[in-house]
Design a protein around this motif. Structure first.
Motif, PDB file in Angstrom:
ATOM      1  N   LEU A  69       0.834  -1.202   0.000  1.00  0.00           N
ATOM      2  CA  LEU A  69       0.000   0.000   0.000  1.00  0.00           C
ATOM      3  C   LEU A  69       0.871   1.255   0.000  1.00  0.00           C
ATOM      4  CD1 LEU A  69      -2.696  -0.993   2.652  1.00  0.00           C
ATOM      5  CD2 LEU A  69      -2.874  -1.123   0.158  1.00  0.00           C
ATOM      6  N   PRO A  70       0.379   2.312  -0.641  1.00  0.00           N
ATOM      7  CA  PRO A  70       1.149   3.563  -0.596  1.00  0.00           C
ATOM      8  C   PRO A  70       1.094   4.153   0.813  1.00  0.00           C
ATOM      9  CG  PRO A  70      -0.960   3.905  -1.675  1.00  0.00           C
ATOM     10  CD  PRO A  70      -0.840   2.421  -1.417  1.00  0.00           C
ATOM     11  N   LEU A  71       2.129   4.910   1.143  1.00  0.00           N
ATOM     12  CA  LEU A  71       2.130   5.579   2.443  1.00  0.00           C
ATOM     13  C   LEU A  71       1.033   6.632   2.461  1.00  0.00           C
ATOM     14  CD1 LEU A  71       5.951   6.071   3.050  1.00  0.00           C
ATOM     15  CD2 LEU A  71       4.424   4.474   4.202  1.00  0.00           C
ATOM     16  N   PRO A  72       0.368   6.800   3.593  1.00  0.00           N
ATOM     17  CA  PRO A  72      -0.674   7.831   3.657  1.00  0.00           C
ATOM     18  C   PRO A  72      -0.060   9.216   3.513  1.00  0.00           C
ATOM     19  CG  PRO A  72      -0.508   6.611   5.741  1.00  0.00           C
ATOM     20  CD  PRO A  72       0.501   6.057   4.815  1.00  0.00           C
ATOM     21  N   LYS A  73      -0.826  10.120   2.934  1.00  0.00           N
ATOM     22  CA  LYS A  73      -0.356  11.501   2.762  1.00  0.00           C
ATOM     23  C   LYS A  73      -0.394  12.221   4.097  1.00  0.00           C
ATOM     24  CE  LYS A  73      -1.839  11.912  -1.994  1.00  0.00           C
ATOM     25  NZ  LYS A  73      -2.689  12.643  -2.936  1.00  0.00           N
ATOM     26  N   THR A  74       0.497  13.184   4.237  1.00  0.00           N
ATOM     27  CA  THR A  74       0.487  14.013   5.446  1.00  0.00           C
ATOM     28  C   THR A  74      -0.631  15.040   5.333  1.00  0.00           C
ATOM     29  OG1 THR A  74       1.978  15.668   4.535  1.00  0.00           O
ATOM     30  CG2 THR A  74       2.999  13.772   5.664  1.00  0.00           C
ATOM     31  N   TRP A  75      -0.920  15.726   6.419  1.00  0.00           N
ATOM     32  CA  TRP A  75      -1.958  16.760   6.398  1.00  0.00           C
ATOM     33  C   TRP A  75      -1.616  17.854   5.387  1.00  0.00           C
ATOM     34  CZ3 TRP A  75      -6.561  15.936   8.194  1.00  0.00           C
ATOM     35  CH2 TRP A  75      -6.737  15.026   9.232  1.00  0.00           C
ATOM     36  N   THR A  76      -0.347  18.195   5.311  1.00  0.00           N
ATOM     37  CA  THR A  76       0.081  19.222   4.367  1.00  0.00           C
ATOM     38  C   THR A  76      -0.140  18.752   2.924  1.00  0.00           C
ATOM     39  OG1 THR A  76       1.765  19.900   5.947  1.00  0.00           O
ATOM     40  CG2 THR A  76       2.004  20.712   3.691  1.00  0.00           C
ATOM     41  N   GLU A  77       0.209  17.511   2.658  1.00  0.00           N
ATOM     42  CA  GLU A  77       0.029  16.970   1.313  1.00  0.00           C
ATOM     43  C   GLU A  77      -1.445  16.898   0.918  1.00  0.00           C
ATOM     44  OE1 GLU A  77       3.894  14.003   0.966  1.00  0.00           O
ATOM     45  OE2 GLU A  77       2.074  13.290   1.958  1.00  0.00           O
ATOM     46  N   ARG A  78      -2.296  16.679   1.851  1.00  0.00           N
ATOM     47  CA  ARG A  78      -3.732  16.584   1.574  1.00  0.00           C
ATOM     48  C   ARG A  78      -4.373  17.955   1.369  1.00  0.00           C
ATOM     49  NH1 ARG A  78      -5.859  12.288   6.049  1.00  0.00           N
ATOM     50  NH2 ARG A  78      -4.442  10.619   5.510  1.00  0.00           N
ATOM     51  N   LYS A  79      -3.688  18.982   1.863  1.00  0.00           N
ATOM     52  CA  LYS A  79      -4.201  20.351   1.801  1.00  0.00           C
ATOM     53  C   LYS A  79      -5.623  20.410   2.335  1.00  0.00           C
ATOM     54  CE  LYS A  79      -1.147  21.579  -1.868  1.00  0.00           C
ATOM     55  NZ  LYS A  79      -0.948  21.972  -3.222  1.00  0.00           N
ATOM     56  N   MET A  80      -5.747  19.798   3.487  1.00  0.00           N
ATOM     57  CA  MET A  80      -7.065  19.747   4.130  1.00  0.00           C
ATOM     58  C   MET A  80      -7.430  21.116   4.678  1.00  0.00           C
ATOM     59  SD  MET A  80      -8.132  16.410   4.305  1.00  0.00           S
ATOM     60  CE  MET A  80      -9.240  16.473   5.669  1.00  0.00           C
ATOM     61  N   GLU A  81      -8.638  21.496   4.452  1.00  0.00           N
ATOM     62  CA  GLU A  81      -9.149  22.723   5.048  1.00  0.00           C
ATOM     63  C   GLU A  81      -9.808  22.350   6.364  1.00  0.00           C
ATOM     64  OE1 GLU A  81     -11.616  25.052   2.516  1.00  0.00           O
ATOM     65  OE2 GLU A  81     -10.263  24.805   0.812  1.00  0.00           O
ATOM     66  N   PRO A  82      -9.761  23.244   7.307  1.00  0.00           N
ATOM     67  CA  PRO A  82     -10.421  22.926   8.581  1.00  0.00           C
ATOM     68  C   PRO A  82     -11.918  22.742   8.375  1.00  0.00           C
ATOM     69  CG  PRO A  82      -9.447  25.139   8.609  1.00  0.00           C
ATOM     70  CD  PRO A  82      -9.136  24.535   7.296  1.00  0.00           C
ATOM     71  N   VAL A  83     -12.483  21.901   9.153  1.00  0.00           N
ATOM     72  CA  VAL A  83     -13.915  21.645   9.082  1.00  0.00           C
ATOM     73  C   VAL A  83     -14.651  22.845   9.647  1.00  0.00           C
ATOM     74  CG1 VAL A  83     -15.777  20.155   9.900  1.00  0.00           C
ATOM     75  CG2 VAL A  83     -13.548  19.183   9.324  1.00  0.00           C
ATOM     76  N   LYS A  84     -15.660  23.317   8.911  1.00  0.00           N
ATOM     77  CA  LYS A  84     -16.445  24.458   9.374  1.00  0.00           C
ATOM     78  C   LYS A  84     -17.603  23.937  10.211  1.00  0.00           C
ATOM     79  CE  LYS A  84     -15.157  27.351   5.563  1.00  0.00           C
ATOM     80  NZ  LYS A  84     -15.589  28.161   4.437  1.00  0.00           N
ATOM     81  N   VAL A  85     -17.715  24.461  11.384  1.00  0.00           N
ATOM     82  CA  VAL A  85     -18.779  24.057  12.292  1.00  0.00           C
ATOM     83  C   VAL A  85     -19.745  25.234  12.422  1.00  0.00           C
ATOM     84  CG1 VAL A  85     -19.325  23.309  14.631  1.00  0.00           C
ATOM     85  CG2 VAL A  85     -17.190  22.570  13.540  1.00  0.00           C
ATOM     86  N   ASN A  86     -21.035  24.952  12.278  1.00  0.00           N
ATOM     87  CA  ASN A  86     -22.048  25.973  12.417  1.00  0.00           C
ATOM     88  C   ASN A  86     -22.270  26.204  13.898  1.00  0.00           C
ATOM     89  OD1 ASN A  86     -24.177  27.705  12.298  1.00  0.00           O
ATOM     90  ND2 ASN A  86     -25.534  26.311  11.173  1.00  0.00           N
ATOM     91  N   MET A  87     -21.899  27.360  14.367  1.00  0.00           N
ATOM     92  CA  MET A  87     -22.033  27.680  15.772  1.00  0.00           C
ATOM     93  C   MET A  87     -23.300  28.478  16.064  1.00  0.00           C
ATOM     94  SD  MET A  87     -19.503  26.181  17.137  1.00  0.00           S
ATOM     95  CE  MET A  87     -19.375  26.854  18.765  1.00  0.00           C
ATOM     96  N   ASP A  88     -24.168  28.603  15.088  1.00  0.00           N
ATOM     97  CA  ASP A  88     -25.416  29.344  15.261  1.00  0.00           C
ATOM     98  C   ASP A  88     -26.346  28.555  16.158  1.00  0.00           C
ATOM     99  OD1 ASP A  88     -27.461  31.126  15.023  1.00  0.00           O
ATOM    100  OD2 ASP A  88     -28.057  30.475  13.009  1.00  0.00           O
ATOM    101  N   LEU A  89     -26.593  29.046  17.328  1.00  0.00           N
ATOM    102  CA  LEU A  89     -27.437  28.347  18.296  1.00  0.00           C
ATOM    103  C   LEU A  89     -28.912  28.714  18.166  1.00  0.00           C
ATOM    104  CD1 LEU A  89     -25.130  28.562  21.413  1.00  0.00           C
ATOM    105  CD2 LEU A  89     -25.420  26.646  19.863  1.00  0.00           C
ATOM    106  N   ASP A  90     -29.204  29.680  17.338  1.00  0.00           N
ATOM    107  CA  ASP A  90     -30.591  30.092  17.142  1.00  0.00           C
ATOM    108  C   ASP A  90     -31.265  29.079  16.217  1.00  0.00           C
ATOM    109  OD1 ASP A  90     -32.930  31.514  17.140  1.00  0.00           O
ATOM    110  OD2 ASP A  90     -32.287  32.827  15.492  1.00  0.00           O
ATOM    111  N   ARG A  91     -32.194  28.304  16.746  1.00  0.00           N
ATOM    112  CA  ARG A  91     -32.845  27.240  15.967  1.00  0.00           C
ATOM    113  C   ARG A  91     -34.252  27.597  15.555  1.00  0.00           C
ATOM    114  NH1 ARG A  91     -30.451  21.817  18.630  1.00  0.00           N
ATOM    115  NH2 ARG A  91     -28.416  22.684  19.064  1.00  0.00           N
ATOM    116  N   SER A  92     -34.562  28.842  15.466  1.00  0.00           N
ATOM    117  CA  SER A  92     -35.939  29.222  15.139  1.00  0.00           C
ATOM    118  C   SER A  92     -36.243  29.224  13.676  1.00  0.00           C
ATOM    119  CB  SER A  92     -36.265  30.614  15.673  1.00  0.00           C
ATOM    120  OG  SER A  92     -35.295  31.551  15.304  1.00  0.00           O
TER     121      SER A  92
END
Length: 152
Positions: A129-152
């Motif tokens: 198997l190929p070696l897994p890519k590093t985080w830099t190689e993957r150029k992963m963007e941070p996961v965006k979390v919806n912090m909006d607590l207003d559920r109306s």
């Protein structure tokens, strides 16, 4: 009643002791530091003290049988049977099973707790198997979390 309960264990203990002493003597007591454990004594302990009445192995007498200690004890038993011990003449000989070949287990790799053939198969599979890519190689963007607590 106490004499009848001690009799069977003392007879099986002496039969295993006599069978193990008839083979070449273990040099573990004569050369401290040669190994981490005495393979004959470990086998005797597992076979005499750790077997459950209905199968399986336990940590120690008085405890219940469980999967963890069954696996752990079988691994230790296998390693003890397949360990080389000094013959006292500068060479080494295979320890072998206490109680004869009917107790012989397949050799187990101590690191992976699997047969050497299975360890080799796993190594060959994962090595392809190929070696897994590093985080830099993957150029992963941070996961965006919806912090909006207003559920109306």
């Amino acid at each position: 009643s106490s004499s009848s309960s001690s009799s069977p264990s003392s007879s099986s203990s002496s039969s295993l002791s006599s069978s193990s002493s008839s083979s070449s003597p273990s040099t573990y007591s004569m050369r401290p530091g040669l190994a981490l454990f005495d393979p004959v004594k470990l086998q005797e302990y597992i076979l005499l003290c750790c077997q459950g009445d209905r199968g399986g192995l336990k940590d120690k007498p008085g405890k219940r049988v469980d999967y963890y200690h069954t696996c752990y004890s079988l691994s230790g038993l296998s390693m003890a049977q397949h360990q080389y011990v000094s013959d006292g003449k500068g060479g080494a000989e295979l320890n072998g099973p206490v109680g004869g070949v009917r107790n012989l287990l397949t050799r187990t790799d101590p690191t992976y707790n699997a047969s050497p053939q299975r360890v080799k198969q796993a190594y060959e599979f994962f090595h392809k198997l190929p070696l897994p890519k590093t985080w830099t190689e993957r150029k992963m963007e941070p996961v965006k979390v919806n912090m909006d607590l207003d559920r109306s």
